[in-house]
Design an enzyme around this catalytic site. Structure first.
Site, mmCIF file in Angstrom:
data_model
loop_
_atom_site.group_PDB
_atom_site.id
_atom_site.type_symbol
_atom_site.label_atom_id
_atom_site.label_comp_id
_atom_site.label_asym_id
_atom_site.label_seq_id
_atom_site.Cartn_x
_atom_site.Cartn_y
_atom_site.Cartn_z
ATOM 1 N N ASP A 107 28.607 11.762 -1.497
ATOM 2 C CA ASP A 107 28.614 10.844 -3.057
ATOM 3 C C ASP A 107 29.819 10.926 -3.883
ATOM 4 O OD1 ASP A 107 27.157 9.191 -3.784
ATOM 5 O OD2 ASP A 107 25.883 10.224 -5.004
ATOM 6 N N HIS A 114 29.926 4.171 -15.559
ATOM 7 C CA HIS A 114 27.987 5.297 -15.389
ATOM 8 C C HIS A 114 29.469 6.043 -15.264
ATOM 9 C CE1 HIS A 114 25.010 7.118 -13.347
ATOM 10 N NE2 HIS A 114 26.399 7.835 -12.104
ATOM 11 N N GLU A 175 20.073 4.504 -8.034
ATOM 12 C CA GLU A 175 21.366 4.547 -8.078
ATOM 13 C C GLU A 175 21.949 3.361 -7.152
ATOM 14 O OE1 GLU A 175 23.693 7.648 -8.210
ATOM 15 O OE2 GLU A 175 23.331 8.665 -10.234
ATOM 16 N N GLU A 177 25.139 2.158 -4.769
ATOM 17 C CA GLU A 177 25.975 2.464 -4.627
ATOM 18 C C GLU A 177 26.645 1.179 -3.174
ATOM 19 O OE1 GLU A 177 26.655 6.291 -4.271
ATOM 20 O OE2 GLU A 177 25.397 6.463 -5.894
ATOM 21 N N ASP A 207 21.015 5.689 -4.104
ATOM 22 C CA ASP A 207 20.806 6.462 -3.876
ATOM 23 C C ASP A 207 19.703 7.224 -4.791
ATOM 24 O OD1 ASP A 207 21.086 9.973 -3.770
ATOM 25 O OD2 ASP A 207 23.054 9.327 -5.001
ATOM 26 N N ARG A 211 15.394 12.453 -12.111
ATOM 27 C CA ARG A 211 16.472 12.521 -12.904
ATOM 28 C C ARG A 211 15.986 14.431 -13.414
ATOM 29 N NH1 ARG A 211 20.843 10.437 -11.534
ATOM 30 N NH2 ARG A 211 20.433 8.302 -11.656
ATOM 31 N N GLN A 214 16.770 17.035 -11.057
ATOM 32 C CA GLN A 214 18.069 16.728 -10.697
ATOM 33 C C GLN A 214 18.997 17.925 -12.224
ATOM 34 O OE1 GLN A 214 20.310 13.606 -10.771
ATOM 35 N NE2 GLN A 214 22.430 13.290 -10.889
ATOM 36 N N LYS A 227 18.229 14.510 -5.066
ATOM 37 C CA LYS A 227 19.060 13.687 -4.390
ATOM 38 C C LYS A 227 18.052 13.741 -3.341
ATOM 39 C CE LYS A 227 21.730 12.487 -8.080
ATOM 40 N NZ LYS A 227 22.552 10.834 -7.682
ATOM 41 N N THR A 231 17.533 8.807 1.191
ATOM 42 C CA THR A 231 18.907 7.599 0.691
ATOM 43 C C THR A 231 18.752 6.917 0.928
ATOM 44 O OG1 THR A 231 20.578 9.747 -0.352
ATOM 45 C CG2 THR A 231 21.789 7.632 0.357
ATOM 46 N N GLU A 330 20.930 4.914 -16.960
ATOM 47 C CA GLU A 330 21.504 4.026 -18.019
ATOM 48 C C GLU A 330 20.918 2.778 -18.464
ATOM 49 O OE1 GLU A 330 25.574 3.842 -16.408
ATOM 50 O OE2 GLU A 330 24.549 3.575 -14.177
#
Lengths: 375, 375
Positions: A107, A114, A175, A177, A207, A211, A214, A227, A231, A330
């Site tokens: 990844d 971002h 996420e 992607e 993904d 948080r 992480q 993570k 996925t 975000e």
């Protein structure tokens, strides 16, 4: 036969994405989506490579074979429908599977917006971008064993949220992607060849990210359990040849020679992020600073080999505007500014029962969607 | 028949490690090392699972099958040699292969002395250990596609050494580690079961490392190209049941419940690092702060599933004394204090042509060695 969306033909002969499907009681095999049906390739093309339960045996044949098959399919679906018709199965009669065996999963972190947003959230008093960011596409290896197909339920992960605390993740995020699927291998000890000779196609990828887990674990070796629980990817792999290509954005500084762009591999794809059916953002892939050819060149620049089924993803796609951000961290600025949903609800991060769906359009085509519900 | 080393029988019925071998012109198949020969298991046990070119189909059968096979082999090699003899092939007549298909590869960071040394080298004015280190076994995913068997030449990687500079790595290093091989899968969405039900055996592992590439790339997502060019493992997988178990060292703070040790999985194994035949350190595995049962519990605590062939490694094994450090960056303090070799040469990091060999003893047994030469 192809589906009309906003006056555009979405699943016609200009697209022809590959997947793996099964009919009740039968083994999975390779198909191509055409309209609201799937073409049984082993039957239609009389080629046993498509009777496999994954795309890997076909992908490893290489680009000339991919192009020849695509040309043959266009011909059959245009001028030979009387025969081909018999091998088209309605989508509602099939189950869709993970379309390929994932070898290594990498990844990246290729969106300037971002990376800058994450920097501002976590280091508000410092330069948002770290010193290496403009010099190379930063990336890391993820867990290929937990890559699942769209529709697979996502169990909220448990983990250490800080010292001495173990429990369910309370900052569960997405996420948005793009993922790139490697078809042909490369030798260990040398960089890979041209992007289009190795990469078979593109998938939409979510993904999922915890948080809180992480944030506590990631220094100094990077994301791991935040993570690795799941996925999700689309069941349909769109061939490179179906995608509208554009130049990537300008880069400063000029990339080193091995990362120099040798062709246009920017992609004009707009993603749509929906929570429980409501669109909350529209990240534009065209704004990605590092293009996928640069990711591949970087990933193999140390001599690391490629295998059929390697998957590498772009990292969160975020554009410069708020409504273009591809993650909740975000969109809600780490939970400080909840998003409002139409029914009066708000969200900081995902709640149990939430369904997240990513869709994308690339010029005239609609990519396969990727969806998952939290349990 | 087994080899005597220092008065001890090294490859006798107390060891019986598994590997994959081939005779000239024949396909690879599974064998067990006995003395200086390899037992052809498909022939000796009349079981086609051992005719596969990897241990995966046997491993996935689970612990009861592993133990039954081990008991049967001990019986045959003790009381039935008249028949068994015919299926023993001299090692010099075979080629040894990667013994299993690697699914996901995770590398941990479990040595207190190694993590402290690295902290002191890179952050001399700060606390050597990062805040999370004593609360969880820090780890990350590596590249499973570049795990190779002992004897495979290692090409010196190229990479970005700092902004604007691409070239051959000048700080090429080793990491002496143990690797743990997963035999049985676990379900996604729940933690794995007991360590001994999932882990088939142990291999010696050299995690080749490009320190200059790593230092520039690793913030914030961890090591990537600094590690992904190659990881070497021994051709022989030692079954868990052959290993001498001891308590792990005391831990402060007390680990959270899911990381609590439920049995003794400290391992009394001493590794030996040799450069061009000369031993430069003897890292003691018994000093590792986090034990392998804790690594497995952590790795699956978020619901990440296991697959047959998953490999997880300990991270560099370093003891408290200088002569017990398992990497050159520690032995030479990042190149500032070269080690002296017997022929008057010195080394900071590896030079082209250098051969690094890791060996290890575990009580009365000698693990398979792992060796590689830089080119």
């Amino acid at each position: 036969m192809p589906i009309e969306q906003g006056g555009r033909v979405s699943w016609g002969v200009d697209h022809l994405p590959y997947g793996v499907f099964s009919r009740p009681g039968q083994a999975p095999r390779v198909g191509v989506r055409y309209g609201d049906r799937v073409l049984d390739l082993a039957a239609a093309l009389h080629d046993e490579v498509f009777a496999a339960p994954s795309l890997n045996p076909f992908m490893v044949r290489g680009r000339a074979a991919w192009q020849a098959t695509r040309a043959l399919l266009r011909e059959k679906l245009t001028n030979d429908m009387a025969v081909t018709e018999a091998h088209l199965v309605p989508l509602e009669q099939v189950r869709l599977h993970l379309p390929f065996e994932v070898a290594d999963y990498v990844d990246f972190y290729c969106s300037l917006d971002h990376a800058s947003n994450i920097g501002r959230i976590f280091r508000p008093d410092a330069e948002p971008l770290l010193p290496n960011w403009r010099h190379l596409p930063v990336g890391y290896h993820g867990r290929s064993g937990t890559v699942v197909v769209s529709g697979t339920p996502i169990t909220r992960p448990h983990g250490q949220l800080k010292a001495g605390v173990f429990g369910p993740c309370v900052k569960l995020d997405i996420e948005a992607e793009l993922g790139f699927v490697v078809g042909t291998p490369s030798e260990m000890g040398a960089p890979a060849g041209a992007f289009e000779d190795h990469v078979f196609g593109v998938t939409l990828l979510n993904d999922w990210s915890a948080r809180d887990i992480q944030a506590w674990e990631y220094v100094p070796l990077g994301p791991f359990l935040g993570k690795s629980f799941a996925t999700s990817i689309s069941p349909w792999i769109t061939p490179l040849d179906a995608l509208p290509r554009i130049p990537g954005p300008p880069q400063d500084p000029e990339p080193l020679d091995h990362l120099r762009r040798r062709a246009d591999w920017g992609l004009d794809i707009v993603v749509e992020v929906a929570i429980n059916g409501e669109v909350v953002s529209r990240p534009p892939y065209a704004s990605m600073y590092w293009t996928p050819d640069q990711m591949l060149a970087h990933m193999t620049s140390n001599g690391a080999s490629l295998r059929v089924g390697d998957l590498f993803a772009s990292g969160t796609i975020s554009g410069p505007r708020r409504e273009e951000r591809g993650s909740l961290i975000e969109l809600t600025w780490n939970g400080n500014d909840p998003i409002k949903l139409a029914d009066g609800q708000t969200r900081t991060f995902l709640e149990d029962g939430d369904t997240v769906t990513l869709r994308a359009t690339a010029g005239s085509i609609t990519l396969g969607e990727v969806s998952g519900t939290i349990r």
